[in-house]
Design a protein around this motif. Structure first.
Motif, PDB file in Angstrom:
ATOM      1  N   GLU A 131      25.707  24.286 -40.272  1.00 53.29           N
ATOM      2  CA  GLU A 131      26.895  23.733 -39.606  1.00 53.29           C
ATOM      3  C   GLU A 131      26.612  22.320 -39.108  1.00 53.29           C
ATOM      4  OE1 GLU A 131      27.877  26.658 -36.658  1.00 53.29           O
ATOM      5  OE2 GLU A 131      28.593  28.045 -38.206  1.00 53.29           O
ATOM      6  N   GLU A 132      25.373  22.123 -38.607  1.00 56.87           N
ATOM      7  CA  GLU A 132      24.994  20.795 -38.114  1.00 56.87           C
ATOM      8  C   GLU A 132      24.967  19.787 -39.275  1.00 56.87           C
ATOM      9  OE1 GLU A 132      24.757  18.967 -35.633  1.00 56.87           O
ATOM     10  OE2 GLU A 132      23.354  17.381 -36.205  1.00 56.87           O
ATOM     11  N   MET A 133      24.657  20.264 -40.475  1.00 62.30           N
ATOM     12  CA  MET A 133      24.666  19.362 -41.640  1.00 62.30           C
ATOM     13  C   MET A 133      26.064  18.784 -41.843  1.00 62.30           C
ATOM     14  SD  MET A 133      23.207  17.905 -44.122  1.00 62.30           S
ATOM     15  CE  MET A 133      22.015  18.316 -45.346  1.00 62.30           C
ATOM     16  N   PHE A 134      27.087  19.643 -41.768  1.00 59.44           N
ATOM     17  CA  PHE A 134      28.467  19.157 -41.873  1.00 59.44           C
ATOM     18  C   PHE A 134      28.782  18.177 -40.747  1.00 59.44           C
ATOM     19  CE2 PHE A 134      29.265  22.746 -44.682  1.00 59.44           C
ATOM     20  CZ  PHE A 134      30.188  22.212 -45.559  1.00 59.44           C
ATOM     21  N   ALA A 135      28.398  18.591 -39.519  1.00 60.79           N
ATOM     22  CA  ALA A 135      28.722  17.774 -38.347  1.00 60.79           C
ATOM     23  C   ALA A 135      28.030  16.415 -38.452  1.00 60.79           C
ATOM     24  CB  ALA A 135      28.288  18.501 -37.075  1.00 60.79           C
ATOM     25  N   TYR A 136      26.771  16.436 -38.916  1.00 61.71           N
ATOM     26  CA  TYR A 136      26.015  15.180 -39.061  1.00 61.71           C
ATOM     27  C   TYR A 136      26.727  14.236 -40.030  1.00 61.71           C
ATOM     28  CZ  TYR A 136      22.518  11.844 -40.564  1.00 61.71           C
ATOM     29  OH  TYR A 136      21.877  10.667 -40.877  1.00 61.71           O
ATOM     30  N   LEU A 137      27.098  14.780 -41.204  1.00 62.90           N
ATOM     31  CA  LEU A 137      27.740  13.922 -42.208  1.00 62.90           C
ATOM     32  C   LEU A 137      29.078  13.407 -41.695  1.00 62.90           C
ATOM     33  CD1 LEU A 137      26.880  15.942 -45.445  1.00 62.90           C
ATOM     34  CD2 LEU A 137      25.983  13.700 -44.806  1.00 62.90           C
ATOM     35  N   ASP A 138      29.788  14.287 -40.989  1.00 63.18           N
ATOM     36  CA  ASP A 138      31.093  13.925 -40.460  1.00 63.18           C
ATOM     37  C   ASP A 138      31.001  12.767 -39.461  1.00 63.18           C
ATOM     38  OD1 ASP A 138      33.705  14.581 -40.794  1.00 63.18           O
ATOM     39  OD2 ASP A 138      33.803  15.780 -38.960  1.00 63.18           O
ATOM     40  N   ARG A 139      29.945  12.799 -38.618  1.00 62.80           N
ATOM     41  CA  ARG A 139      29.889  11.749 -37.589  1.00 62.80           C
ATOM     42  C   ARG A 139      29.060  10.538 -38.020  1.00 62.80           C
ATOM     43  NH1 ARG A 139      26.390  15.681 -35.127  1.00 62.80           N
ATOM     44  NH2 ARG A 139      24.320  14.791 -35.296  1.00 62.80           N
ATOM     45  N   THR A 140      28.092  10.725 -38.940  1.00 68.20           N
ATOM     46  CA  THR A 140      27.202   9.614 -39.301  1.00 68.20           C
ATOM     47  C   THR A 140      27.629   8.899 -40.573  1.00 68.20           C
ATOM     48  OG1 THR A 140      25.434  10.934 -38.380  1.00 68.20           O
ATOM     49  CG2 THR A 140      24.769   8.995 -39.617  1.00 68.20           C
ATOM     50  N   ALA A 141      28.105   9.673 -41.539  1.00 67.34           N
ATOM     51  CA  ALA A 141      28.393   9.068 -42.845  1.00 67.34           C
ATOM     52  C   ALA A 141      29.832   8.549 -42.887  1.00 67.34           C
ATOM     53  CB  ALA A 141      28.140  10.091 -43.949  1.00 67.34           C
ATOM     54  N   THR A 142      30.225   7.833 -41.877  1.00 66.17           N
ATOM     55  CA  THR A 142      31.600   7.329 -41.813  1.00 66.17           C
ATOM     56  C   THR A 142      31.698   6.013 -42.593  1.00 66.17           C
ATOM     57  OG1 THR A 142      30.964   6.318 -39.732  1.00 66.17           O
ATOM     58  CG2 THR A 142      32.148   8.406 -39.592  1.00 66.17           C
ATOM     59  N   ARG A 143      32.934   5.634 -42.908  1.00 64.89           N
ATOM     60  CA  ARG A 143      33.157   4.417 -43.714  1.00 64.89           C
ATOM     61  C   ARG A 143      32.457   3.192 -43.151  1.00 64.89           C
ATOM     62  NH1 ARG A 143      37.104   7.398 -44.832  1.00 64.89           N
ATOM     63  NH2 ARG A 143      38.274   7.316 -46.775  1.00 64.89           N
ATOM     64  N   ASP A 144      32.507   3.042 -41.836  1.00 57.40           N
ATOM     65  CA  ASP A 144      31.952   1.828 -41.236  1.00 57.40           C
ATOM     66  C   ASP A 144      30.428   1.867 -41.163  1.00 57.40           C
ATOM     67  OD1 ASP A 144      32.563   4.004 -39.543  1.00 57.40           O
ATOM     68  OD2 ASP A 144      32.043   2.786 -37.795  1.00 57.40           O
ATOM     69  N   ARG A 145      29.832   3.040 -41.378  1.00 59.93           N
ATOM     70  CA  ARG A 145      28.381   3.127 -41.192  1.00 59.93           C
ATOM     71  C   ARG A 145      27.582   3.131 -42.487  1.00 59.93           C
ATOM     72  NH1 ARG A 145      27.020   7.188 -36.321  1.00 59.93           N
ATOM     73  NH2 ARG A 145      28.374   6.267 -34.765  1.00 59.93           N
ATOM     74  N   VAL A 146      28.162   3.620 -43.585  1.00 61.06           N
ATOM     75  CA  VAL A 146      27.351   3.675 -44.814  1.00 61.06           C
ATOM     76  C   VAL A 146      27.610   2.421 -45.659  1.00 61.06           C
ATOM     77  CG1 VAL A 146      27.282   6.208 -44.883  1.00 61.06           C
ATOM     78  CG2 VAL A 146      29.058   5.005 -46.153  1.00 61.06           C
ATOM     79  N   ALA A 147      26.554   1.985 -46.363  1.00 63.25           N
ATOM     80  CA  ALA A 147      26.692   0.780 -47.184  1.00 63.25           C
ATOM     81  C   ALA A 147      27.690   1.050 -48.309  1.00 63.25           C
ATOM     82  CB  ALA A 147      25.332   0.413 -47.763  1.00 63.25           C
ATOM     83  N   PRO A 148      28.561   0.069 -48.621  1.00 68.62           N
ATOM     84  CA  PRO A 148      29.574   0.287 -49.657  1.00 68.62           C
ATOM     85  C   PRO A 148      28.967   0.569 -51.031  1.00 68.62           C
ATOM     86  CG  PRO A 148      29.842  -1.880 -48.602  1.00 68.62           C
ATOM     87  CD  PRO A 148      28.659  -1.223 -47.965  1.00 68.62           C
ATOM     88  N   ASP A 149      27.761   0.007 -51.298  1.00 72.29           N
ATOM     89  CA  ASP A 149      27.172   0.222 -52.629  1.00 72.29           C
ATOM     90  C   ASP A 149      26.273   1.469 -52.668  1.00 72.29           C
ATOM     91  OD1 ASP A 149      25.239  -0.747 -51.000  1.00 72.29           O
ATOM     92  OD2 ASP A 149      24.427  -2.205 -52.442  1.00 72.29           O
ATOM     93  N   SER A 150      26.320   2.287 -51.623  1.00 69.85           N
ATOM     94  CA  SER A 150      25.514   3.515 -51.608  1.00 69.85           C
ATOM     95  C   SER A 150      26.307   4.676 -52.207  1.00 69.85           C
ATOM     96  CB  SER A 150      25.153   3.868 -50.159  1.00 69.85           C
ATOM     97  OG  SER A 150      26.342   4.211 -49.451  1.00 69.85           O
ATOM     98  N   TRP A 151      25.638   5.818 -52.416  1.00 66.73           N
ATOM     99  CA  TRP A 151      26.340   6.996 -52.955  1.00 66.73           C
ATOM    100  C   TRP A 151      27.471   7.411 -52.011  1.00 66.73           C
ATOM    101  CZ3 TRP A 151      21.848  10.872 -54.421  1.00 66.73           C
ATOM    102  CH2 TRP A 151      21.126  10.334 -55.492  1.00 66.73           C
ATOM    103  N   LEU A 152      27.182   7.422 -50.724  1.00 68.59           N
ATOM    104  CA  LEU A 152      28.212   7.890 -49.792  1.00 68.59           C
ATOM    105  C   LEU A 152      29.350   6.874 -49.702  1.00 68.59           C
ATOM    106  CD1 LEU A 152      26.131   9.674 -47.011  1.00 68.59           C
ATOM    107  CD2 LEU A 152      26.895  10.482 -49.230  1.00 68.59           C
ATOM    108  N   GLY A 153      28.998   5.586 -49.853  1.00 67.21           N
ATOM    109  CA  GLY A 153      30.037   4.558 -49.920  1.00 67.21           C
ATOM    110  C   GLY A 153      30.946   4.802 -51.122  1.00 67.21           C
ATOM    111  N   ALA A 154      30.345   5.190 -52.244  1.00 68.31           N
ATOM    112  CA  ALA A 154      31.131   5.466 -53.456  1.00 68.31           C
ATOM    113  C   ALA A 154      32.046   6.672 -53.242  1.00 68.31           C
ATOM    114  CB  ALA A 154      30.194   5.709 -54.643  1.00 68.31           C
ATOM    115  N   ILE A 155      31.597   7.624 -52.468  1.00 64.34           N
ATOM    116  CA  ILE A 155      32.431   8.811 -52.198  1.00 64.34           C
ATOM    117  C   ILE A 155      33.633   8.415 -51.331  1.00 64.34           C
ATOM    118  CG2 ILE A 155      32.476  11.044 -50.968  1.00 64.34           C
ATOM    119  CD1 ILE A 155      29.597  11.508 -52.051  1.00 64.34           C
ATOM    120  N   HIS A 156      33.398   7.579 -50.317  1.00 64.05           N
ATOM    121  CA  HIS A 156      34.531   7.091 -49.515  1.00 64.05           C
ATOM    122  C   HIS A 156      35.503   6.291 -50.395  1.00 64.05           C
ATOM    123  CE1 HIS A 156      33.422   8.475 -45.605  1.00 64.05           C
ATOM    124  NE2 HIS A 156      32.257   7.860 -45.613  1.00 64.05           N
ATOM    125  N   ALA A 157      34.957   5.468 -51.286  1.00 66.77           N
ATOM    126  CA  ALA A 157      35.831   4.657 -52.153  1.00 66.77           C
ATOM    127  C   ALA A 157      36.679   5.563 -53.039  1.00 66.77           C
ATOM    128  CB  ALA A 157      34.975   3.707 -53.004  1.00 66.77           C
TER     129      ALA A 157
END
Ligand code: HEM
Length: 392
Positions: free
Chosen positions: A182-208
């Motif tokens: 559950e903490e894994m979901f919560a971590y991604l939800d609060r840390t991997a936000t649009r403003d925090r991950v690099a746009p050219d990263s995998w998570l940036g690509a997911i937001h895009a």
């Protein structure tokens, strides 16, 4: 009548050494009812391969883990837990980043990273192949590619390991892992936000992809979870299993050191012998005859990758021996096959290549350390917890 067994595949003693249980299951039949878990097992190479080749008959949806809770809460909207058009839509999001050409462009960086870590290892003294090498290398690589802060590396590793543990039956180990999944979901939800991950990263690509409408916004975190969980322990366990086998067999280390045997071949034989993911579930979508047994539609089956790699009908009498001279190791199923075949296999090969290249540049010999390596029982993963080694 059908073959059945009372073996508890999740008992500590079985997890410590599952191979006698797998041998027994393979002897019992092509498909075996596991009374302890209320599911079927596919223990043979041919049966696992046939199921993987038929995703329409063996669905991954609500089928991968042994409890409804995890199939519903953790696996919904993941790449690995969807089928058909939904799966294709999710898998497409990072397909460019994980394609051979993109992975090749990471070569110099990954080799430099591995070299820097190997340079810290003490010559002729004991080091831990897990904590001093494979874990920091793989988790550091994945965090950077994801676009997540390196300081969270150890935390995320722990959460990823626990998330896999929740795939098990409703036992103490599974329940103990729930809060960290559950903490894994919560971590991604609060840390991997649009403003925090690099746009050219995998998570940036997911937001895009979510911004373009390629996926729904609600699918972003489950998709992030797919890669964060899948890319960590799997590869750490593969690298350390390879190092363990090579350290125990100097005559097989020599051709690796001399670059006669490529990393790809080392990885294939390692995965055949010690599948880091020992099983995943599937559910039949229609009545399916397997050997003499009719498995009814809607039943769950465990695809025992770890057993398939030791099947003597496929691999011959030396199935339990690590042998880089084998010509058929690539037929292993430890990366899956077909629609759900591992999306990270090129990256995993490059990671092993970087580690082996760095080790073989600096050291002539690799040997087991004075203490025996140890494992921790895990519901689905198999790998070393501590792996004492020496190199000189
Ligand atoms: C040697 C290391 C690895 C092993 C043994 C491994 C094993 C597997 C297996 C067995 C599957 C098939 C699942 C199924 O049949 O249902 C799979 C799928 C997957 N793997 Fe890996 N994996 C490894 C490395 C990686 C890495 C480094 C990544 C990260 C990029 C990754 C990402 C994935 C994803 C996203 C899927 C789901 C693919 C799909 O369902 O379409 N894996 N992996």
């Amino acid at each position: 009548m059908y073959a059945s067994s009372r073996i508890d595949l999740f008992a500590d003693a079985v997890l410590a050494d599952p191979y006698p249980a797998y041998t027994r299951l393979r002897e019992l039949g092509a498909v075996v009812r596991l009374d302890a878990h209320g599911v079927w097992a596919l223990p043979r190479h041919a049966g696992v391969a046939a199921a993987l080749r038929d995703p329409a008959g063996y669905t991954s949806e609500r089928a991968l883990a042994l409890t409804d809770r995890i199939n519903d809460l953790v696996l919904t909207d993941t790449v690995v837990g969807t089928d058909g058009a939904a799966h294709a839509r999710l898998r497409r999001v990072l397909s460019r980043q994980l394609a051979p050409r993109a992975v090749k462009s990471l070569t110099a960086g990954l080799h430099a990273h591995a070299r820097a870590l190997v340079d810290t290892l003490p010559r002729g003294e004991v080091f831990d192949g897990v904590a001093d090498l494979a874990a920091p290398f793989v988790s550091g690589t994945v965090m950077r590619l994801m676009g997540l802060p390196d300081r969270d590396r150890a935390h995320l590793l722990d959460l990823a390991d626990a998330t896999f543990d929740t795939f098990g039956p409703d036992n103490a180990r599974t329940r103990a892992a729930y809060p960290r999944a559950e903490e894994m979901f919560a971590y991604l939800d609060r840390t991997a936000t649009r403003d925090r991950v690099a746009p050219d990263s995998w998570l940036g690509a997911i937001h895009a992809a979510a911004d373009r409408g390629d996926i729904d916004e609600a699918q972003a975190v489950p998709l992030m979870l797919s890669y964060t969980v899948a890319g960590m322990d799997t590869t750490i366990h593969a690298i350390t299993a390879a190092l363990h086998s090579l350290a125990a067999a100097p005559e097989q280390w020599a051709p690796v050191r001399d670059r006669v045997v490529p990393a790809e071949a080392v990885l294939a034989e390692t995965l055949r012998l010690e599948a880091p993911i020992q099983w995943f579930g599937r559910r039949t979508t229609r009545d399916i005859r397997i050997g003499d047994t009719l498995v009814p539609a809607g039943d769950q089956l465990l695809l025992l990758y770890g057993s398939a790699g030791r099947d003597r009908d496929k691999w011959g009498p030396d199935a339990d021996t690590f042998d880089l001279a084998r010509t058929d190791s690539r037929d292993h199923l430890a990366l899956g096959l077909g629609a759900h075949q591992c999306a990270g296999n090129h990256l995993a090969t490059l990671e092993l290549d970087a580690v082996l290249t760095a080790l073989t540049r600096r050291f002539h010999t690799l040997a087991p350390g004075p203490d025996a390596p140890t494992r921790r029982p895990h519901n689905i993963l198999r790998g070393w917890h501590k792996l004492p080694l020496t190199a000189a």
